[in-house]
Design a protein around this motif. Structure first.
Motif, PDB file in Angstrom:
ATOM      1  N   ARG A  15       3.899   2.996  11.623  1.00  7.25           N
ATOM      2  CA  ARG A  15       3.947   3.395  10.286  1.00  7.25           C
ATOM      3  C   ARG A  15       4.248   2.251   9.104  1.00  7.25           C
ATOM      4  O   ARG A  15       3.488   2.118   8.235  1.00  7.25           O
ATOM      5  CB  ARG A  15       5.101   4.275   9.873  1.00  7.25           C
ATOM      6  N   VAL A  16       5.033   1.127   9.606  1.00  5.81           N
ATOM      7  CA  VAL A  16       5.191  -0.174   8.804  1.00  5.81           C
ATOM      8  C   VAL A  16       3.704  -0.764   8.694  1.00  5.81           C
ATOM      9  O   VAL A  16       3.342  -1.104   7.592  1.00  5.81           O
ATOM     10  CB  VAL A  16       6.104  -1.101   9.315  1.00  5.81           C
ATOM     11  N   SER A  17       3.000  -0.952   9.760  1.00  2.00           N
ATOM     12  CA  SER A  17       1.880  -1.473   9.847  1.00  2.00           C
ATOM     13  C   SER A  17       0.694  -0.795   8.607  1.00  2.00           C
ATOM     14  O   SER A  17      -0.013  -1.653   7.871  1.00  2.00           O
ATOM     15  CB  SER A  17       1.170  -1.660  11.135  1.00  2.00           C
ATOM     16  N   ALA A  22      -1.752  -0.701   3.517  1.00  3.85           N
ATOM     17  CA  ALA A  22      -2.090   0.265   2.246  1.00  3.85           C
ATOM     18  C   ALA A  22      -1.337  -0.497   0.834  1.00  3.85           C
ATOM     19  O   ALA A  22      -2.369  -0.437   0.035  1.00  3.85           O
ATOM     20  CB  ALA A  22      -1.663   1.662   2.433  1.00  3.85           C
ATOM     21  N   SER A  23      -0.400  -1.064   0.905  1.00  2.00           N
ATOM     22  CA  SER A  23       0.039  -1.658   0.051  1.00  2.00           C
ATOM     23  C   SER A  23      -0.838  -3.054  -0.458  1.00  2.00           C
ATOM     24  O   SER A  23      -0.872  -3.402  -1.594  1.00  2.00           O
ATOM     25  CB  SER A  23       1.414  -2.166  -0.105  1.00  2.00           C
ATOM     26  N   ALA A  24      -1.276  -3.856   0.692  1.00  3.00           N
ATOM     27  CA  ALA A  24      -1.914  -4.890   0.427  1.00  3.00           C
ATOM     28  C   ALA A  24      -3.310  -4.544  -0.318  1.00  3.00           C
ATOM     29  O   ALA A  24      -3.922  -5.237  -1.136  1.00  3.00           O
ATOM     30  CB  ALA A  24      -2.270  -5.505   1.648  1.00  3.00           C
ATOM     31  N   VAL A  29      -3.679  -7.700  -2.452  1.00  2.00           N
ATOM     32  CA  VAL A  29      -3.283  -8.980  -1.912  1.00  2.00           C
ATOM     33  C   VAL A  29      -3.318  -8.885  -0.679  1.00  2.00           C
ATOM     34  O   VAL A  29      -3.551  -7.796   0.005  1.00  2.00           O
ATOM     35  CB  VAL A  29      -1.303  -8.630  -2.156  1.00  2.00           C
ATOM     36  N   SER A  30      -3.416 -10.484  -0.217  1.00  2.00           N
ATOM     37  CA  SER A  30      -3.813 -10.439   1.425  1.00  2.00           C
ATOM     38  C   SER A  30      -2.517  -9.976   2.405  1.00  2.00           C
ATOM     39  O   SER A  30      -1.195 -10.359   1.547  1.00  2.00           O
ATOM     40  CB  SER A  30      -4.367 -11.748   1.717  1.00  2.00           C
TER      41      SER A  30
END
Length: 74
Positions: A15-17, A22-24, A29-30
């Motif tokens: 989930r963190v991945s 998704a946020s990147a 942002v890379s």
């Protein structure tokens, strides 16, 4: 019991991945930049933690010295 813990940890990492990707993508942002920012934040937090521990381990008054001595003598 350890199997359940392993499954929970794997699900958390998955989930963190997904959230990082998704946020990147959302902010353009890379992933490397996000990881760099996280490492800088972690370094700052560790520095603050060390300073707090140093402050707590060095008593400033005679009462603090006596309390520390009696606490750690046991």
């Amino acid at each position: 019991m350890s199997d359940i813990a392993m499954l929970v940890a794997e699900e958390y990492e998955r989930r963190v991945s997904i959230l990082r990707k998704a946020s990147a993508d959302a902010y353009g942002v890379s992933q490397e930049r996000i990881d760099e920012g996280a490492s800088v934040l972690a370094q700052r937090l560790m520095k603050q933690k060390r300073e707090l521990l140093k402050w707590a381990w060095e008593p400033k008054s005679q009462v603090g010295v006596a309390a520390s001595t009696s606490f750690f003598s046991a």
